[in-house]
Design a protein around this motif. Structure first.
Motif, PDB file in Angstrom:
ATOM      1  N   SER A  77      -9.742  -8.028  29.054  1.00  0.00           N
ATOM      2  CA  SER A  77     -10.414  -8.756  30.314  1.00  0.00           C
ATOM      3  C   SER A  77     -11.899  -8.357  30.065  1.00  0.00           C
ATOM      4  N   GLY A  78     -12.586  -9.376  30.389  1.00  0.00           N
ATOM      5  CA  GLY A  78     -14.142  -9.350  30.297  1.00  0.00           C
ATOM      6  C   GLY A  78     -14.679 -10.466  29.192  1.00  0.00           C
ATOM      7  N   ASN A  79     -15.742 -10.584  28.845  1.00  0.00           N
ATOM      8  CA  ASN A  79     -16.437 -11.515  27.769  1.00  0.00           C
ATOM      9  C   ASN A  79     -16.991 -10.796  26.727  1.00  0.00           C
ATOM     10  N   ALA A  80     -16.211 -11.430  25.465  1.00  0.00           N
ATOM     11  CA  ALA A  80     -16.552 -10.754  24.137  1.00  0.00           C
ATOM     12  C   ALA A  80     -17.896 -11.484  23.748  1.00  0.00           C
ATOM     13  N   LEU A  81     -18.809 -10.410  23.361  1.00  0.00           N
ATOM     14  CA  LEU A  81     -20.081 -11.042  23.058  1.00  0.00           C
ATOM     15  C   LEU A  81     -20.014 -10.797  21.293  1.00  0.00           C
ATOM     16  N   VAL A  82     -19.079 -10.235  20.629  1.00  0.00           N
ATOM     17  CA  VAL A  82     -19.250 -10.402  19.258  1.00  0.00           C
ATOM     18  C   VAL A  82     -17.830 -10.701  18.855  1.00  0.00           C
ATOM     19  N   LYS A  83     -17.571 -11.052  17.400  1.00  0.00           N
ATOM     20  CA  LYS A  83     -16.267 -11.432  16.803  1.00  0.00           C
ATOM     21  C   LYS A  83     -16.294 -10.773  15.561  1.00  0.00           C
ATOM     22  N   GLU A  84     -14.932 -10.924  15.053  1.00  0.00           N
ATOM     23  CA  GLU A  84     -14.435 -10.088  13.984  1.00  0.00           C
ATOM     24  C   GLU A  84     -15.620 -10.659  12.715  1.00  0.00           C
ATOM     25  N   GLY A  85     -15.763  -9.564  11.993  1.00  0.00           N
ATOM     26  CA  GLY A  85     -16.890  -9.845  11.052  1.00  0.00           C
ATOM     27  C   GLY A  85     -18.194  -9.399  11.284  1.00  0.00           C
ATOM     28  N   ASP A  86     -18.360  -9.376  12.771  1.00  0.00           N
ATOM     29  CA  ASP A  86     -19.917  -9.187  12.821  1.00  0.00           C
ATOM     30  C   ASP A  86     -20.368  -7.744  12.842  1.00  0.00           C
ATOM     31  N   THR A  87     -21.374  -7.361  12.186  1.00  0.00           N
ATOM     32  CA  THR A  87     -22.091  -6.138  12.183  1.00  0.00           C
ATOM     33  C   THR A  87     -23.039  -5.608  13.543  1.00  0.00           C
ATOM     34  N   VAL A  88     -22.519  -4.780  13.699  1.00  0.00           N
ATOM     35  CA  VAL A  88     -23.046  -4.128  15.254  1.00  0.00           C
ATOM     36  C   VAL A  88     -23.873  -2.783  14.949  1.00  0.00           C
ATOM     37  N   VAL A  89     -24.864  -2.577  15.954  1.00  0.00           N
ATOM     38  CA  VAL A  89     -25.398  -1.207  15.703  1.00  0.00           C
ATOM     39  C   VAL A  89     -25.130  -0.407  16.745  1.00  0.00           C
ATOM     40  N   GLU A  90     -25.116   1.006  16.888  1.00  0.00           N
ATOM     41  CA  GLU A  90     -24.957   1.781  17.803  1.00  0.00           C
ATOM     42  C   GLU A  90     -25.582   1.480  19.232  1.00  0.00           C
ATOM     43  N   GLY A  91     -24.822   1.480  20.356  1.00  0.00           N
ATOM     44  CA  GLY A  91     -25.311   1.013  21.698  1.00  0.00           C
ATOM     45  C   GLY A  91     -25.594  -0.222  21.853  1.00  0.00           C
ATOM     46  N   GLN A  92     -25.010  -1.277  20.768  1.00  0.00           N
ATOM     47  CA  GLN A  92     -25.033  -2.773  21.276  1.00  0.00           C
ATOM     48  C   GLN A  92     -23.891  -3.012  22.100  1.00  0.00           C
ATOM     49  N   LEU A  93     -24.013  -4.001  23.240  1.00  0.00           N
ATOM     50  CA  LEU A  93     -23.170  -4.247  24.011  1.00  0.00           C
ATOM     51  C   LEU A  93     -21.917  -5.235  23.300  1.00  0.00           C
ATOM     52  N   LEU A  94     -20.915  -4.648  23.406  1.00  0.00           N
ATOM     53  CA  LEU A  94     -19.591  -5.518  22.737  1.00  0.00           C
ATOM     54  C   LEU A  94     -18.920  -6.559  23.773  1.00  0.00           C
ATOM     55  N   VAL A  95     -18.696  -6.060  24.854  1.00  0.00           N
ATOM     56  CA  VAL A  95     -17.797  -6.861  25.954  1.00  0.00           C
ATOM     57  C   VAL A  95     -18.548  -6.529  27.012  1.00  0.00           C
ATOM     58  N   ASP A  96     -18.803  -7.623  27.682  1.00  0.00           N
ATOM     59  CA  ASP A  96     -19.517  -7.674  28.920  1.00  0.00           C
ATOM     60  C   ASP A  96     -18.594  -7.868  30.053  1.00  0.00           C
ATOM     61  N   ASN A  97     -18.832  -7.134  31.268  1.00  0.00           N
ATOM     62  CA  ASN A  97     -17.999  -7.574  32.508  1.00  0.00           C
ATOM     63  C   ASN A  97     -18.350  -8.810  33.365  1.00  0.00           C
ATOM     64  N   ARG A  98     -19.304  -9.688  32.944  1.00  0.00           N
ATOM     65  CA  ARG A  98     -19.475 -10.704  33.406  1.00  0.00           C
ATOM     66  C   ARG A  98     -18.726 -11.845  32.955  1.00  0.00           C
ATOM     67  N   VAL A  99     -18.121 -12.720  33.841  1.00  0.00           N
ATOM     68  CA  VAL A  99     -17.168 -13.746  33.109  1.00  0.00           C
ATOM     69  C   VAL A  99     -17.582 -15.169  34.008  1.00  0.00           C
ATOM     70  N   VAL A 100     -17.721 -16.123  33.307  1.00  0.00           N
ATOM     71  CA  VAL A 100     -17.838 -17.426  33.813  1.00  0.00           C
ATOM     72  C   VAL A 100     -16.750 -18.322  33.566  1.00  0.00           C
ATOM     73  N   THR A 101     -16.252 -18.687  34.542  1.00  0.00           N
ATOM     74  CA  THR A 101     -15.018 -19.740  34.455  1.00  0.00           C
ATOM     75  C   THR A 101     -15.480 -21.159  34.004  1.00  0.00           C
ATOM     76  N   LYS A 102     -14.513 -21.940  33.749  1.00  0.00           N
ATOM     77  CA  LYS A 102     -14.768 -23.182  33.314  1.00  0.00           C
ATOM     78  C   LYS A 102     -15.488 -24.229  34.659  1.00  0.00           C
ATOM     79  N   ASP A 103     -15.144 -23.618  35.517  1.00  0.00           N
ATOM     80  CA  ASP A 103     -15.709 -24.354  36.909  1.00  0.00           C
ATOM     81  C   ASP A 103     -17.373 -23.827  37.198  1.00  0.00           C
ATOM     82  N   GLY A 104     -17.691 -23.056  36.545  1.00  0.00           N
ATOM     83  CA  GLY A 104     -19.030 -22.515  36.543  1.00  0.00           C
ATOM     84  C   GLY A 104     -19.095 -21.131  37.477  1.00  0.00           C
TER      85      GLY A 104
END
Length: 145
Positions: A77-104
């Protein structure tokens, strides 16, 4: 090792140790580190198993605990901001709790995900070597014929 065309009495020159270690790392996801070396007539494989660290954080958002490369991301559950293969740094946001549906429509839910990443650590250690100095005990010189 037979799957990698390595069997008893294989010539040492026919074994590419780097290639074998890369194949082991790519095919066996449970391994974090592999070293293939030859000791005399033996082929020695040293390895470290991966510790599965689930970055589950049920308090809104998921952040990276350390720098690395995302190996696997399973989003529940949530909104993934990164995908497999991405390079991340310490403290970077990976999954956000804000979800936007297709209806907006926008809503917030707890971020639940399993994130597995390859991390790299560098360790440095300084040490000093003792310095030796020549000490002459006599000023006499000898001449050889």
């Amino acid at each position: 090792m037979r799957n990698y065309k390595i069997k008893p009495f294989t010539l040492k020159s026919n074994i590419d140790r780097e290639k074998v270690s890369k194949l082991l790392l790519s095919e066996l996801e449970d391994l974090m580190w592999v070293k293939v070396k030859q000791e005399g007539g033996l082929l020695v494989v040293e390895y470290v198993k991966r510790e599965k660290d689930n970055l589950q954080n049920k308090q809104e958002k998921i952040f990276a605990k350390s720098s690395g490369v995302i190996q696997k991301l399973t989003l529940k559950s949530g909104n993934a901001l990164v995908k497999e293969g991405d390079t991340v740094v310490e403290g970077q946001l990976l999954v956000d709790n804000r979800v936007v549906t297709k209806d907006g429509n926008e809503y917030y839910e707890d971020a639940i995900a399993e994130v597995i990443a390859n991390t790299f650590y560098s360790v440095s250690k300084s040490f000093s070597l003792p310095a030796y100095q020549k000490v002459y005990i006599s000023k006499k010189r000898y001449r050889l014929l």
